[in-house]
Scaffold this active site. Structure first.
Site, PDB file in Angstrom:
ATOM      1  N   GLY A   9     -18.127  -4.254 -50.739  1.00 60.15           N
ATOM      2  CA  GLY A   9     -17.334  -3.254 -50.013  1.00 60.15           C
ATOM      3  C   GLY A   9     -16.849  -3.900 -48.732  1.00 60.15           C
ATOM      4  O   GLY A   9     -17.646  -4.176 -47.830  1.00 60.15           O
ATOM      5  N   ALA A  10     -15.540  -4.188 -48.680  1.00 63.45           N
ATOM      6  CA  ALA A  10     -14.992  -4.845 -47.484  1.00 63.45           C
ATOM      7  C   ALA A  10     -14.334  -3.824 -46.566  1.00 63.45           C
ATOM      8  O   ALA A  10     -13.380  -4.128 -45.847  1.00 63.45           O
ATOM      9  CB  ALA A  10     -13.997  -5.924 -47.902  1.00 63.45           C
ATOM     10  N   VAL A  33     -17.757  -0.387 -42.905  1.00 64.40           N
ATOM     11  CA  VAL A  33     -19.154  -0.813 -42.710  1.00 64.40           C
ATOM     12  C   VAL A  33     -19.326  -2.265 -43.152  1.00 64.40           C
ATOM     13  O   VAL A  33     -19.929  -3.078 -42.442  1.00 64.40           O
ATOM     14  CB  VAL A  33     -20.143   0.091 -43.490  1.00 64.40           C
ATOM     15  CG1 VAL A  33     -21.575  -0.387 -43.290  1.00 64.40           C
ATOM     16  CG2 VAL A  33     -20.022   1.547 -43.052  1.00 64.40           C
ATOM     17  N   ASP A  92     -14.857  -6.876 -52.902  1.00 63.17           N
ATOM     18  CA  ASP A  92     -14.297  -5.522 -52.972  1.00 63.17           C
ATOM     19  C   ASP A  92     -13.465  -5.429 -54.253  1.00 63.17           C
ATOM     20  O   ASP A  92     -13.088  -6.446 -54.831  1.00 63.17           O
ATOM     21  CB  ASP A  92     -13.416  -5.257 -51.742  1.00 63.17           C
ATOM     22  CG  ASP A  92     -13.195  -3.780 -51.464  1.00 63.17           C
ATOM     23  OD1 ASP A  92     -13.819  -3.251 -50.529  1.00 63.17           O
ATOM     24  OD2 ASP A  92     -12.396  -3.155 -52.197  1.00 63.17           O
ATOM     25  N   HIS A 141     -31.970  10.827 -45.522  1.00 58.57           N
ATOM     26  CA  HIS A 141     -30.830  10.565 -44.625  1.00 58.57           C
ATOM     27  C   HIS A 141     -29.820  11.696 -44.781  1.00 58.57           C
ATOM     28  O   HIS A 141     -28.736  11.531 -45.307  1.00 58.57           O
ATOM     29  CB  HIS A 141     -30.202   9.223 -45.004  1.00 58.57           C
ATOM     30  CG  HIS A 141     -29.118   8.774 -44.077  1.00 58.57           C
ATOM     31  ND1 HIS A 141     -29.250   8.755 -42.706  1.00 58.57           N
ATOM     32  CD2 HIS A 141     -27.873   8.299 -44.327  1.00 58.57           C
ATOM     33  CE1 HIS A 141     -28.139   8.298 -42.164  1.00 58.57           C
ATOM     34  NE2 HIS A 141     -27.268   8.027 -43.122  1.00 58.57           N
TER      35      HIS A 141
END
Ligand code: APR
Length: 316
Positions: free
Chosen positions: A12-13, A16, A36, A178
């Site tokens: 995942g680019a 975050v 990604d 969370h």
């Protein structure tokens, strides 16, 4: 060119993922692969980051790719792939979409890395890290989630702002899932060792605790298009540093429980010792009746999302 440097893959680019890659490179933690699904996107981010190396004084190699073969033999994999929240959404609203993404990503990672440590960031966190564990087949010491470090950082920030003191002097502990049911622990929140229960009245503490629980939503509401990424990225990098430098740090992390705190078969935020082997020990605290009740309520919430993942896995 092969390298003896540690290899950190960030899946995942996006916001975050880029922050993790950037801070990990600045800290010279190892070579970084940014992957990604969008063609060109990770390549562009990686090249841009690489070009900052001579300015920021790091010598890590930064690779951007859409091909999982480039992630081969990763020491650490950070999964940030997935959708972020929009205003009004809970983390749980992301479950079905992100579960599919985390499943595919984990399968691909395990094709090329035999025994990585996987840190999951995608939300809803407790359910996504459960998915990654189920699919990877890795031990509970090697698959865990980033949540507690971030939630505690938020509480530390709010306490420091309230006291008008340095953030560095404030420490905090946040347990549980969370989500809105997380359990910030004022008894274990201190300014230079002084519990905040000695420094603030109950109503103030309750206000800060409530703001911490809603800390992610507060930022989503302000940004309108995306969720927090700087403090989440910094939190992940603290965990990577603890692992690669074998720091044996005591941090709250989302780990698989087998009886600790009265719960089994769920991922849950608890204090752990974290070092080169990943999660090396779960630390059990003696809780008050009220704290245990709040923790149990949070565990019930987490259990619901984990059941949904089991149902999705049953279907596939
Ligand atoms: N494989 C690889 N990357 C993927 C995949 C996939 N199957 N699906 C989506 N992505 C990528 C997107 O192309 C995007 O670049 O994941 C990236 C996510 O980045 P952002 O949309 O910027 O989201 P971000 O703010 O980084 O949040 C990522 O972390 O904190 C959590 O709730 C947050 O679940 C969200 C995740």
């Amino acid at each position: 060119m092969s390298s003896a440097r540690k290899k950190i893959t960030v899946v995942g680019a996006g916001q975050v993922g880029t922050t993790v890659a950037q801070l990990a490179a600045y800290a010279n933690l190892g070579d970084i692969v940014l992957i990604d699904i969008v063609p060109g996107f990770p390549q562009g981010k990686a090249l841009d980051l690489q070009e900052s190396g001579c300015l920021q004084a790091f010598d890590s190699l930064i690779t951007g790719t859409n091909d999982y073969a480039d992630t081969a033999n990763s020491d650490i994999v950070v999964i940030t792939a997935g959708l972020p929240r929009k205003p009004g959404m809970s983390r749980e609203d992301l479950l079905a979409t992100n579960a599919k993404i985390v499943k595919t990503v984990t399968e691909q990672i395990m094709k090329y890395s035999r025994n990585p440590i996987i840190i999951v960031v995608s939300n809803p966190l407790d359910a996504m890290v459960y998915m990654a564990k189920k699919v990877s087949g890795l031990g509970k010491d090697r698959v865990f989630g980033m949540a507690g470090v971030l939630d505690a950082a938020r509480l530390r920030t709010f306490v420091a702002l309230e006291l008008g003191c340095s953030q560095i002097d404030v420490d905090a502990m946040v347990l549980g899932g969370h989500g809105d049911s997380m359990v910030p622990m004022p008894r274990y929140t201190t300014a230079s060792g002084i519990p905040i229960t000695e420094l603030m009245d109950k109503a103030t503490i309750e206000r800060l605790v409530d703001r911490t629980r809603k800390g992610g939503a507060e930022i989503v509401q302000l940004l309108k298009n995306g969720s927090a990424f700087m403090a989440p990225g910094a939190s992940v990098v603290k965990m990577i540093e603890a692992i690669l430098h074998d720091k044996q740090r005591i941090l709250p992390c989302t780990v698989y429980l087998e009886g600790e705190y009265g719960w089994s078969g769920i991922f849950f935020g608890v204090p752990v010792k974290i070092g080169i082997h990943g999660i090396e020990k779960v630390i059990e605290l003696r809780l008050t009746e009220e704290e245990q009740k709040a923790l149990d309520a949070s565990a019930e919430e987490v259990k619901k999302t984990i059941k949904e993942v089991d149902a999705l896995l049953g279907k596939s």
